[in-house]
Design a protein around this motif. Structure first.
Motif, PDB file in Angstrom:
ATOM      1  N   CYS A  74     -19.265 -18.677  -2.168  1.00 28.48           N
ATOM      2  CA  CYS A  74     -18.710 -18.534  -0.831  1.00 28.48           C
ATOM      3  C   CYS A  74     -19.756 -17.910   0.099  1.00 28.48           C
ATOM      4  O   CYS A  74     -20.322 -16.871  -0.229  1.00 28.48           O
ATOM      5  CB  CYS A  74     -17.466 -17.653  -0.898  1.00 28.48           C
ATOM      6  SG  CYS A  74     -16.776 -17.235   0.712  1.00 28.48           S
ATOM      7  N   ILE A  87     -19.350 -16.344   2.680  1.00 27.59           N
ATOM      8  CA  ILE A  87     -18.855 -15.112   3.283  1.00 27.59           C
ATOM      9  C   ILE A  87     -18.951 -13.945   2.307  1.00 27.59           C
ATOM     10  O   ILE A  87     -19.481 -12.891   2.636  1.00 27.59           O
ATOM     11  CB  ILE A  87     -17.394 -15.277   3.742  1.00 27.59           C
ATOM     12  CG1 ILE A  87     -17.282 -16.459   4.703  1.00 27.59           C
ATOM     13  CG2 ILE A  87     -16.883 -13.989   4.387  1.00 27.59           C
ATOM     14  CD1 ILE A  87     -18.130 -16.304   5.963  1.00 27.59           C
ATOM     15  N   CYS A  88     -18.433 -14.135   1.077  1.00 23.65           N
ATOM     16  CA  CYS A  88     -18.373 -13.008   0.143  1.00 23.65           C
ATOM     17  C   CYS A  88     -19.106 -13.309  -1.160  1.00 23.65           C
ATOM     18  O   CYS A  88     -19.135 -12.473  -2.057  1.00 23.65           O
ATOM     19  CB  CYS A  88     -16.923 -12.633  -0.137  1.00 23.65           C
ATOM     20  SG  CYS A  88     -16.027 -13.902  -1.033  1.00 23.65           S
TER      21      CYS A  88
END
Ligand SMILES: [Zn+2]
Length: 64
Positions: free
Chosen positions: A14, A16-17
């Protein structure tokens, strides 16, 4: 081009994370991260000034 990768290698972390993405939310791990990324795009998009034709000073345009 990175699209030449094998399908088995398409699972990416991901953005984002950095958790493994899930097929339902690819390329994100969850709907939450997808929305975070979308919000980033909107935020960056708003920094681009919108040119409104009404603001154009016609005296600046080359006359005939
Ligand atoms: Zn995530």
């Amino acid at each position: 081009m990175t699209d030449s990768q094998k399908p088995e290698r398409r699972m990416r972390p991901c953005p984002i994370c950095s958790k493994l993405s899930t097929p339902g939310n690819y390329p994100f791990c969850s709907d939450r991260c997808a929305k975070i990324d979308l919000n980033r795009w909107f935020t960056e998009g708003y920094t681009i000034p919108v040119v409104e034709t009404d603001d154009i000073d016609e005296s600046d345009l080359p006359g005939d």
